[in-house]
Design a protein around this motif. Structure first.
Motif, PDB file in Angstrom:
ATOM      1  N   LEU A  95     -22.458 -23.487  15.169  1.00 33.15           N
ATOM      2  CA  LEU A  95     -21.771 -22.321  14.620  1.00 33.15           C
ATOM      3  C   LEU A  95     -20.790 -22.747  13.525  1.00 33.15           C
ATOM      4  CD1 LEU A  95     -21.019 -20.091  17.721  1.00 33.15           C
ATOM      5  CD2 LEU A  95     -22.106 -19.330  15.625  1.00 33.15           C
ATOM      6  N   ASP A  96     -20.124 -23.851  13.766  1.00 33.85           N
ATOM      7  CA  ASP A  96     -19.234 -24.447  12.778  1.00 33.85           C
ATOM      8  C   ASP A  96     -19.133 -25.924  13.119  1.00 33.85           C
ATOM      9  OD1 ASP A  96     -17.009 -24.890  14.702  1.00 33.85           O
ATOM     10  OD2 ASP A  96     -16.774 -22.714  14.627  1.00 33.85           O
ATOM     11  N   ASP A  97     -18.210 -26.620  12.527  1.00 37.84           N
ATOM     12  CA  ASP A  97     -18.123 -28.067  12.701  1.00 37.84           C
ATOM     13  C   ASP A  97     -17.858 -28.503  14.138  1.00 37.84           C
ATOM     14  OD1 ASP A  97     -18.767 -29.649  10.559  1.00 37.84           O
ATOM     15  OD2 ASP A  97     -16.760 -30.515  10.388  1.00 37.84           O
ATOM     16  N   ARG A  98     -17.231 -27.641  14.930  1.00 36.23           N
ATOM     17  CA  ARG A  98     -16.849 -28.038  16.291  1.00 36.23           C
ATOM     18  C   ARG A  98     -17.399 -27.098  17.353  1.00 36.23           C
ATOM     19  NH1 ARG A  98     -15.434 -32.857  14.852  1.00 36.23           N
ATOM     20  NH2 ARG A  98     -14.491 -33.186  16.906  1.00 36.23           N
ATOM     21  N   THR A  99     -18.245 -26.137  16.971  1.00 36.50           N
ATOM     22  CA  THR A  99     -18.713 -25.138  17.939  1.00 36.50           C
ATOM     23  C   THR A  99     -20.234 -25.066  17.959  1.00 36.50           C
ATOM     24  OG1 THR A  99     -16.751 -23.828  17.400  1.00 36.50           O
ATOM     25  CG2 THR A  99     -18.433 -22.774  18.753  1.00 36.50           C
ATOM     26  N   ILE A 100     -20.811 -25.165  19.157  1.00 37.43           N
ATOM     27  CA  ILE A 100     -22.255 -25.090  19.350  1.00 37.43           C
ATOM     28  C   ILE A 100     -22.631 -23.720  19.887  1.00 37.43           C
ATOM     29  CG2 ILE A 100     -24.200 -26.007  20.688  1.00 37.43           C
ATOM     30  CD1 ILE A 100     -22.719 -28.683  20.814  1.00 37.43           C
ATOM     31  N   ALA A 101     -23.642 -23.115  19.311  1.00 38.86           N
ATOM     32  CA  ALA A 101     -24.224 -21.882  19.854  1.00 38.86           C
ATOM     33  C   ALA A 101     -25.435 -22.248  20.697  1.00 38.86           C
ATOM     34  CB  ALA A 101     -24.633 -20.944  18.729  1.00 38.86           C
ATOM     35  N   LYS A 154     -19.736 -22.966  22.517  1.00 46.56           N
ATOM     36  CA  LYS A 154     -18.928 -23.987  23.185  1.00 46.56           C
ATOM     37  C   LYS A 154     -18.159 -24.784  22.152  1.00 46.56           C
ATOM     38  CE  LYS A 154     -18.476 -27.588  26.483  1.00 46.56           C
ATOM     39  NZ  LYS A 154     -18.726 -27.888  27.884  1.00 46.56           N
ATOM     40  N   ASP A 155     -16.854 -24.838  22.307  1.00 50.40           N
ATOM     41  CA  ASP A 155     -15.992 -25.657  21.465  1.00 50.40           C
ATOM     42  C   ASP A 155     -16.035 -27.080  22.011  1.00 50.40           C
ATOM     43  OD1 ASP A 155     -13.614 -27.073  20.540  1.00 50.40           O
ATOM     44  OD2 ASP A 155     -12.963 -25.137  19.725  1.00 50.40           O
ATOM     45  N   VAL A 156     -16.520 -28.023  21.229  1.00 47.77           N
ATOM     46  CA  VAL A 156     -16.710 -29.386  21.744  1.00 47.77           C
ATOM     47  C   VAL A 156     -15.400 -30.131  21.894  1.00 47.77           C
ATOM     48  CG1 VAL A 156     -19.044 -29.540  20.817  1.00 47.77           C
ATOM     49  CG2 VAL A 156     -17.123 -30.350  19.434  1.00 47.77           C
ATOM     50  N   ASP A 157     -14.310 -29.613  21.311  1.00 44.82           N
ATOM     51  CA  ASP A 157     -12.999 -30.253  21.463  1.00 44.82           C
ATOM     52  C   ASP A 157     -12.275 -29.748  22.703  1.00 44.82           C
ATOM     53  OD1 ASP A 157     -13.244 -31.805  19.141  1.00 44.82           O
ATOM     54  OD2 ASP A 157     -12.560 -30.147  17.891  1.00 44.82           O
ATOM     55  N   THR A 158     -12.156 -28.425  22.825  1.00 44.67           N
ATOM     56  CA  THR A 158     -11.435 -27.845  23.961  1.00 44.67           C
ATOM     57  C   THR A 158     -12.327 -27.629  25.171  1.00 44.67           C
ATOM     58  OG1 THR A 158     -11.911 -25.555  23.299  1.00 44.67           O
ATOM     59  CG2 THR A 158      -9.969 -26.628  22.308  1.00 44.67           C
ATOM     60  N   GLU A 159     -13.652 -27.686  24.972  1.00 43.60           N
ATOM     61  CA  GLU A 159     -14.654 -27.430  26.003  1.00 43.60           C
ATOM     62  C   GLU A 159     -14.668 -25.974  26.462  1.00 43.60           C
ATOM     63  OE1 GLU A 159     -14.589 -30.261  29.154  1.00 43.60           O
ATOM     64  OE2 GLU A 159     -14.986 -31.963  27.816  1.00 43.60           O
ATOM     65  N   GLU A 160     -14.023 -25.093  25.711  1.00 44.21           N
ATOM     66  CA  GLU A 160     -14.053 -23.670  26.024  1.00 44.21           C
ATOM     67  C   GLU A 160     -15.459 -23.125  25.764  1.00 44.21           C
ATOM     68  OE1 GLU A 160     -11.987 -19.454  24.616  1.00 44.21           O
ATOM     69  OE2 GLU A 160     -12.193 -21.109  23.197  1.00 44.21           O
ATOM     70  N   GLU A 161     -15.941 -22.276  26.682  1.00 39.66           N
ATOM     71  CA  GLU A 161     -17.211 -21.591  26.525  1.00 39.66           C
ATOM     72  C   GLU A 161     -16.973 -20.084  26.558  1.00 39.66           C
ATOM     73  OE1 GLU A 161     -20.059 -22.839  29.416  1.00 39.66           O
ATOM     74  OE2 GLU A 161     -19.756 -24.985  29.038  1.00 39.66           O
ATOM     75  N   TYR A 162     -17.646 -19.359  25.692  1.00 37.19           N
ATOM     76  CA  TYR A 162     -17.501 -17.909  25.699  1.00 37.19           C
ATOM     77  C   TYR A 162     -18.790 -17.260  25.191  1.00 37.19           C
ATOM     78  CZ  TYR A 162     -16.381 -18.551  20.701  1.00 37.19           C
ATOM     79  OH  TYR A 162     -16.406 -18.895  19.371  1.00 37.19           O
ATOM     80  N   CYS A 163     -18.979 -15.994  25.578  1.00 37.10           N
ATOM     81  CA  CYS A 163     -20.163 -15.249  25.177  1.00 37.10           C
ATOM     82  C   CYS A 163     -19.917 -14.586  23.829  1.00 37.10           C
ATOM     83  CB  CYS A 163     -20.502 -14.199  26.227  1.00 37.10           C
ATOM     84  SG  CYS A 163     -22.034 -13.309  25.889  1.00 37.10           S
ATOM     85  N   VAL A 164     -20.804 -14.835  22.879  1.00 34.62           N
ATOM     86  CA  VAL A 164     -20.704 -14.252  21.543  1.00 34.62           C
ATOM     87  C   VAL A 164     -21.368 -12.873  21.501  1.00 34.62           C
ATOM     88  CG1 VAL A 164     -21.295 -14.570  19.104  1.00 34.62           C
ATOM     89  CG2 VAL A 164     -20.685 -16.551  20.505  1.00 34.62           C
ATOM     90  N   GLY A 165     -22.429 -12.713  22.251  1.00 31.86           N
ATOM     91  CA  GLY A 165     -23.141 -11.438  22.252  1.00 31.86           C
ATOM     92  C   GLY A 165     -24.370 -11.500  23.116  1.00 31.86           C
TER      93      GLY A 165
END
Length: 817
Positions: A95-101, A154-165
């Motif tokens: 999704l961006d440099d630090r976030t995986i979809a 998923k933010d690979v730095d903070t390890e936060e996971e959330y639903c985008v849609g």
């Protein structure tokens, strides 16, 4: 270090090979600092597939790999970090440099997802086998809210996971295209694209209602009625209500803290669509703005560029995300020509569609190919959005024609061929970040190499320049114009990640210099406990003296003997003159090749590990040795290719003294299923051809036999009859193991049933092995174990030494008799 479940001893077994991690392609993030790396691994004890996403620190691995002893020394780089586990799908993108979809199955209303040891969501619980998980997924899909797919981040730095849609249907082929907004706003924007099966209206939100109506209309009948071909393809019957896979996309954004305070963007909850404000810094989907009801207002704004057209993309049966490409302004894709019957035509057209059309006419996909070509593939838009490129075959009806690199200038409409007379056929292309060159993946003399092609000018064509020399490149992810993330494999290793650095010489005519730095491996300790042959190449004079290529792989014991002889060391007297049995693997296609690559199906180290000197011959019709050599098999199935194999077998018998010429087995598939006149002690015939006429009559892709034999059976009866194995059954005498998958619609199981009938009726020792759930390939790991067991048991029986001496390979532990 990754723990590998391996058998005792140094010889590798089929279970070892099938139980190893199966890494997919590594994909770099926008800055080229990290790579996500999907992988699966089958646990035979639990009968469960673990699906994971690993993270590779490219810069850190580069520094650690710089001191490697060789380009294949992965001992230095750190282990890849597992950032996601127990997934239902390995579809993922940056999704961006630090976030995986990534994708997750929907959770029904009033149900709860399983939690892991650290409170994380688990999609495929570790205590459920694959069959049990499939059963649970089906049960959930029948409950309210249980259908569809969730897109997570998923933010690979903070390890936060959330639903985008969430989408109401199963989706796949996930891709993310990052958009540049210049100075207009501080919002990050992207396009999330995917494929989904829809009805002719092209609407993903009406699929379930239409499925219910179809079920009611069927009134309990499962009959299928057809008026035209295809009726089935590869291993599936075609749907009869116009369902097809098409492309869809949504717009994503992530605002800064200041911008997001006033944002009205919405995020979908885990269970249903609700209007909720996404927390700061999170990605969200653009929602419908002209909703007719509260229900539709909670839906993401899904754009379907193929809606209302007969076009299907990805192209079956093996199409995927490489069938389309997005830029900030356009979608580029290829699809079967809707005006031609796909059963006897290979032609696909390349289409260009604006993402923000000004008129209804502007929204119609526009074909940018000439309309007389054959199959196209690998359509890609340049990073600057100004050009499109794709691969194109000239001959309609021929799936192994030479792929040419085509360029289309979007503004001027100019189309030109960039690869000229280059006599190789690339399978994939990708743009360099500066949009001035392409990187190609192409077979070249039994290796899959990366080539660089300068496309800066249409008036000064240049031949592609090789950047690698060995093994098999599976994927290229450019980090810059001179730095590539490579996913590659070989005879002795599954996919691994390396960094290819390219340096231009001061001499403009000199080829660039390259260096390969190891970055990551999930099987780095494999060679510490198992001896795998890397394979040796040999050439011999084939039909009419033409040079023909082959591979030979030796069992570990033979490797030791050969090494000792070369070093002049003393040998055990029992080994000095010992001979080993030989297994000759015969590839199908018939246009394909044995390359220096890893496989979980026909892996030559399976036979070598079992004690067979294993030989692979790239006979006439093989790919990667020039188009003329590939084309030469046309109308000559049992001619030059057959003579090449005979010459190759005789060559290795004379050249390699370790081979016992009286103990040989021939193992082939598809085209190569029947080779009875080669003097082998036994044959393995996997999904082989029995009759050329019935191949045409029962296959789905009619263009294949029609091109190979010069037309239909009534238009070219002489060629069909000349190379028809069923016309020579009176000469059969070799013991044969016959194997077939019941869902193989390319070469139907009647081919193997006919062969087995002939063998049994003539009293020829034979065995029939049927896999009711498999297609042309045996893919289920449990079935693959049985496949290997039966083959090794059969060839062991017929190549046993006359003196009763024990084999040097491992013993086969048969699951059943």
């Amino acid at each position: 270090m990754t723990s590998l479940k391996l058998s005792p001893g140094s010889n590798i077994t089929p279970k070892d090979i099938l139980g190893l991690p199966r890494p997919d392609a590594g994909v770099a993030n926008p800055s080229g600092s990290l790579a996500l790396w999907p992988s699966t691994e089958f646990d035979f004890d639990k009968r469960r597939t673990e699906r994971s996403i690993f993270l590779v620190d490219i810069e850190g691995a580069k520094q650690a790999g710089a001191s490697a002893k060789s380009s294949e020394d992965f001992s230095g780089p750190a282990e890849p970090k597992k950032v996601l586990h127990s997934l239902a799908s390995t579809d993922a993108a940056w999704l961006d440099d630090r976030t995986i979809a990534f994708l997750r199955p929907a959770v029904p209303k009033d149900e709860f997802a399983v939690k892991g040891e650290h409170g994380e969501r688990v999609d495929h619980p570790k205590d459920l086998s694959d069959d049990e998980f499939s059963k649970k997924a089906k049960e959930w899909s029948e409950k309210e809210g249980g259908k569809g797919t969730e897109v997570w981040a998923k933010d690979v730095d903070t390890e936060e996971e959330y639903c985008v849609g969430k989408f109401p249907v199963s989706i796949g082929d996930l891709t993310i295209t990052h958009l540049s907004n210049g100075d207009k706003s501080s919002k990050e924007e992207a396009i999330l694209a995917f494929s989904a099966t829809v009805f002719p209206d092209g609407d993903i939100f009406t699929v379930h209602d239409q499925e219910k109506k179809l079920e009611e209309k069927a009134a309990g009948s499962d009959a299928l009625v057809y008026d035209e071909l295809f009726v089935r393809h590869w291993d599936e019957w075609k749907p009869t209500a116009g369902q097809k896979k098409q492309l869809h996309f949504v717009r994503l954004s992530r605002a800064s803290d200041a911008d997001q305070a006033g944002s009205n963007q919405s995020e979908a909850s885990l269970e249903e669509f609700e209007l909720v404000e996404p927390p700061k810094g999170r990605w969200s989907m653009q929602m419908q703005t002209s909703a007719a009801s509260e229900e539709t207002a909670a839906r993401p704004e899904v754009f379907s560029p193929l809606k209302g057209t007969p076009l299907e993309c990805p192209v079956g049966p093996f199409g995927g995300a490489s069938d389309f490409s997005f830029s900030a302004k356009h979608l580029l894709f290829h699809a079967k020509d809707p005006h031609l019957n796909p059963a006897w035509h290979t032609r696909t057209q390349v289409y260009l569609v604006p993402l923000s059309p000004r008129t209804a006419a502007d929204a119609e996909p526009r074909a940018i190919t000439v309309g007389t070509q054959g199959a196209c593939s690998s359509p890609v838009l340049s990073p600057d959005g100004k050009r499109a490129a794709w691969l194109e075959m000239r001959e309609d009806g021929y799936e192994a024609d030479r792929n040419r690199v085509m360029i289309f200038e979007i503004e001027s409409g100019k189309r030109w061929e960039a690869s000229g007379e280059w006599d190789r056929s690339p399978s994939k292309i990708v743009w360099a970040p500066k949009s001035d060159k392409l990187f190609l993946e192409a077979e070249d003399q039994a290796h899959v190499k990366v080539f660089e092609l300068d496309v800066s000018s249409s008036t000064s064509l240049k031949e592609p320049v090789p950047l690698t020399t060995e093994h098999a490149v599976a994927h290229v992810s450019p980090l810059s114009n001179s730095s590539l993330l490579l996913t590659w494999n070989s005879h002795s290793a599954p996919n691994q990640l390396s960094l290819l650095s390219v340096s231009k010489s001061d001499n403009s005519s000199a080829p660039p210099s390259t260096s390969l730095t190891p970055l990551a491996s999930l099987t780095k300790n494999l060679h510490e406990s198992k001896s795998l042959s890397r394979g040796e190449e040999f050439w011999f004079a084939g039909d009419k003296g033409h040079p023909v290529h082959g591979w030979i792989l030796f069992p570990p014991e033979v490797e030791k003997v050969r090494s000792a002889k070369q070093k002049g060391e003393l040998l055990d007297p029992q080994l000095k003159d010992k001979k080993w049995p030989m297994a000759v693997l015969l590839h199908g296609g018939p246009q394909s090749a044995w390359t220096d690559s890893w496989s979980t199906r026909w892996n030559p180290n399976t036979w070598a590990g079992h004690g067979y000197i294993t030989v692979l011959i790239n006979r006439t019709g093989s790919t990667g040795f020039g188009q003329a050599f590939c084309d030469a098999i046309k109308h000559d199935w049992g001619g030059a290719p057959f003579r090449d194999i005979v010459a190759g077998v005789e060559f290795v018998k004379k050249t390699f003294g370790e081979i016992d010429p009286e103990r040989t087995a021939g193992c082939g598939a598809s085209y190569a299923g029947h080779n009875d006149q080669l003097g082998f002690k036994c044959l393995v015939n996997h999904d082989g051809a029995f009759s050329t006429s019935t191949i045409w009559a029962a296959t789905e892709e009619l263009y294949f036999p029609e091109r190979e034999f010069g037309g239909t059976p009534w238009e070219s009866p002489e060629i069909y009859q000349k190379w028809d194995p069923s016309k020579h059954v009176q000469n059969w005498k070799t013991p044969m193991l016959v194997i077939h998958g019941s869902k193989d619609y390319r070469l139907t199981e009647s081919e193997s049933l006919a062969a087995f009938n002939v063998l049994q009726r003539q009293g020829i020792p034979s065995r029939l092995l049927v896999f009711p759930s498999e297609n042309h390939f045996v893919l289920n790991p449990s079935n693959a174990i049985k496949w290997n067991e039966e083959i090794l048991r059969f060839i062991d029986e017929w190549t046993a030494p006359a003196d009763g001496e024990e084999k040097s390979g491992y013993d086969v532990k048969y699951a059943s008799q």
